[in-house]
Design an enzyme around this catalytic site. Structure first.
Site, PDB file in Angstrom:
ATOM      1  N   ASP A  75      11.246   5.263 -19.179  1.00 36.33           N
ATOM      2  CA  ASP A  75      12.385   5.984 -19.748  1.00 36.33           C
ATOM      3  C   ASP A  75      12.431   7.471 -19.396  1.00 36.33           C
ATOM      4  O   ASP A  75      13.435   8.143 -19.648  1.00 36.33           O
ATOM      5  CB  ASP A  75      12.431   5.816 -21.269  1.00 36.33           C
ATOM      6  CG  ASP A  75      11.106   6.165 -21.957  1.00 36.33           C
ATOM      7  OD1 ASP A  75      10.476   7.168 -21.568  1.00 36.33           O
ATOM      8  OD2 ASP A  75      10.708   5.423 -22.884  1.00 36.33           O
ATOM      9  N   HIS A 110       4.874   2.781 -13.858  1.00 31.99           N
ATOM     10  CA  HIS A 110       5.797   1.701 -13.516  1.00 31.99           C
ATOM     11  C   HIS A 110       7.136   2.207 -12.985  1.00 31.99           C
ATOM     12  O   HIS A 110       8.096   1.452 -12.899  1.00 31.99           O
ATOM     13  CB  HIS A 110       6.028   0.800 -14.732  1.00 31.99           C
ATOM     14  CG  HIS A 110       4.800   0.085 -15.173  1.00 31.99           C
ATOM     15  ND1 HIS A 110       4.627  -0.403 -16.460  1.00 31.99           N
ATOM     16  CD2 HIS A 110       3.661  -0.211 -14.496  1.00 31.99           C
ATOM     17  CE1 HIS A 110       3.445  -0.960 -16.554  1.00 31.99           C
ATOM     18  NE2 HIS A 110       2.837  -0.870 -15.389  1.00 31.99           N
ATOM     19  N   CYS A 153      16.649   0.571   3.332  1.00 31.76           N
ATOM     20  CA  CYS A 153      16.371   1.876   3.946  1.00 31.76           C
ATOM     21  C   CYS A 153      15.419   2.737   3.113  1.00 31.76           C
ATOM     22  O   CYS A 153      15.012   3.810   3.564  1.00 31.76           O
ATOM     23  CB  CYS A 153      17.669   2.630   4.220  1.00 31.76           C
ATOM     24  SG  CYS A 153      18.517   3.248   2.730  1.00 31.76           S
ATOM     25  N   CYS A 173      23.893  -0.269  -1.230  1.00 31.68           N
ATOM     26  CA  CYS A 173      23.446   1.071  -0.882  1.00 31.68           C
ATOM     27  C   CYS A 173      24.578   1.815  -0.169  1.00 31.68           C
ATOM     28  O   CYS A 173      25.182   1.296   0.777  1.00 31.68           O
ATOM     29  CB  CYS A 173      22.215   0.989   0.014  1.00 31.68           C
ATOM     30  SG  CYS A 173      21.644   2.583   0.658  1.00 31.68           S
ATOM     31  N   CYS A 197      23.272   2.432   3.732  1.00 33.00           N
ATOM     32  CA  CYS A 197      23.087   1.372   4.728  1.00 33.00           C
ATOM     33  C   CYS A 197      23.681   0.029   4.335  1.00 33.00           C
ATOM     34  O   CYS A 197      23.638  -0.915   5.124  1.00 33.00           O
ATOM     35  CB  CYS A 197      21.593   1.206   5.034  1.00 33.00           C
ATOM     36  SG  CYS A 197      20.659   0.386   3.716  1.00 33.00           S
ATOM     37  N   SER A 211       0.521   1.298 -26.906  1.00 36.29           N
ATOM     38  CA  SER A 211       0.424   0.213 -25.926  1.00 36.29           C
ATOM     39  C   SER A 211      -0.449  -0.901 -26.475  1.00 36.29           C
ATOM     40  O   SER A 211      -1.539  -0.653 -27.003  1.00 36.29           O
ATOM     41  CB  SER A 211      -0.166   0.715 -24.607  1.00 36.29           C
ATOM     42  OG  SER A 211      -0.332  -0.358 -23.690  1.00 36.29           O
ATOM     43  N   SER A 212       0.014  -2.132 -26.323  1.00 33.98           N
ATOM     44  CA  SER A 212      -0.790  -3.296 -26.702  1.00 33.98           C
ATOM     45  C   SER A 212      -1.822  -3.626 -25.637  1.00 33.98           C
ATOM     46  O   SER A 212      -2.691  -4.470 -25.861  1.00 33.98           O
ATOM     47  CB  SER A 212       0.118  -4.509 -26.928  1.00 33.98           C
ATOM     48  OG  SER A 212       0.758  -4.872 -25.708  1.00 33.98           O
ATOM     49  N   ASN A 229      -1.930   2.565 -32.252  1.00 31.17           N
ATOM     50  CA  ASN A 229      -0.956   1.489 -32.020  1.00 31.17           C
ATOM     51  C   ASN A 229      -0.770   0.695 -33.300  1.00 31.17           C
ATOM     52  O   ASN A 229      -1.734   0.440 -34.031  1.00 31.17           O
ATOM     53  CB  ASN A 229      -1.440   0.555 -30.904  1.00 31.17           C
ATOM     54  CG  ASN A 229      -0.358  -0.403 -30.450  1.00 31.17           C
ATOM     55  OD1 ASN A 229       0.653   0.022 -29.884  1.00 31.17           O
ATOM     56  ND2 ASN A 229      -0.536  -1.691 -30.703  1.00 31.17           N
TER      57      ASN A 229
END
Length: 281
Positions: A106, A121, A132, A181, A184, A226-227, A251
């Site tokens: 995000d 990620h 391209c 795109c 290209c 985070s798990s 967590n």
């Protein structure tokens, strides 16, 4: 197998982390207070995100992805950093946080002011051409998709939920027009790592180097929201544990890394991180 120490008091983390330099690993649970739901937290609904192999299988899958993401992005781009993001930015400015690795796409850490963030990620606010390899802003694609599909977002946005990767649960996507795109004519994909796709090696190496720079005497790995269900984040917890560097997890609910942690604080990230940032350096 060790038995994890679990506390509901954020003060327990303050005691363990006091005076230490931190590398922080964050997950979707950090962004829930910004209105972005997580995948595996308490009360989260089962989700089935698109895999890389499905996305590249052809236009029907790409149409489904972009239709859902078009609606989800219209919401996600309005999200603001929450107290947890701002606390980590403040800790970075104070020299307490030496490195920040996020599994989130995000971009809210950067918006909050954190510097040197490794977006493990990728970023949902960028688009890459699979032919391209040109990278362009998501806002530009959003404008093109809106022009190609007038009224689509308005017709669906009030009825669906949005996932942490911006995917909205739109069921009817037939007739949605996708954009190629602009350079290209190739296939456009969000600049994020899909399930079944590998995180770039240089990105992983940079994260390992951050963890390797920590020492048992004055460093610690802090996991927030985070798990640790997927290996992309868990491997850094394992690396810290092997090096005997303290590991603290904040967590709501158990994680896959609990047995490797010195402490898990079962509390919200905003509450715990704001308390940490309020302590004298």
């Amino acid at each position: 197998m060790s038995v994890p120490v679990v506390s509901t008091d954020p003060g327990a983390a303050l005691d363990l982390l006091a005076g230490r330099r931190l590398v922080v690993l964050t997950g979707a649970g950090l962004s829930t207070d910004s209105g972005i739901p997580d995948y595996r937290g308490p009360g989260s609904r089962p989700r089935n995100p698109m895999t890389y192999s499905e996305f590249v299988s052809g236009e029907p899958a790409q149409r489904r992805y972009w239709a859902r993401s078009h609606v989800g992005w219209a919401r996600m781009r309005r999200a603001d950093p929450n107290p947890g993001h701002r606390a980590l930015a403040a800790l970075g400015a104070a020299g307490v946080v030496d490195g920040l690795i996020t599994q989130n796409v995000d971009g809210l850490h950067s918006v909050a002011g954190s510097r040197g963030v490794v977006d493990l990620h990728g970023r949902i606010d960028e688009v890459v051409c699979l032919d391209c390899r040109r990278i362009t802003p998501r806002e530009a694609l959003q404008a093109r998709l809106t022009a190609l599909n007038p009224g689509f977002t308005e017709a669906h946005s009030a009825q669906v939920e949005t996932a942490p990767d911006g995917d909205a649960a739109v069921e009817i996507t037939d007739g949605f027009r996708i954009a190629p795109c602009a350079s290209c004519g190739g296939v456009l994909k969000p600049h994020v790592v899909f399930f079944g796709e590998n995180v770039p090696k240089d990105r992983v190496a940079r994260c390992y180097a951050m963890v390797a720079a920590l020492t048992p005497e004055d460093g610690a790995l802090l996991v927030a929201g985070s798990s640790l269900t997927v290996m992309s984040g868990l491997r850094f917890v394992r690396a810290a544990h092997r090096a005997e560097v303290p590991v603290v997890i904040v967590n709501r609910g158990a994680t896959r890394g609990d047995e490797l942690a010195d402490l898990r604080v079962d509390a919200g990230c905003s509450e715990a991180l704001a308390a940490l940032a309020a302590q004298p350096v």
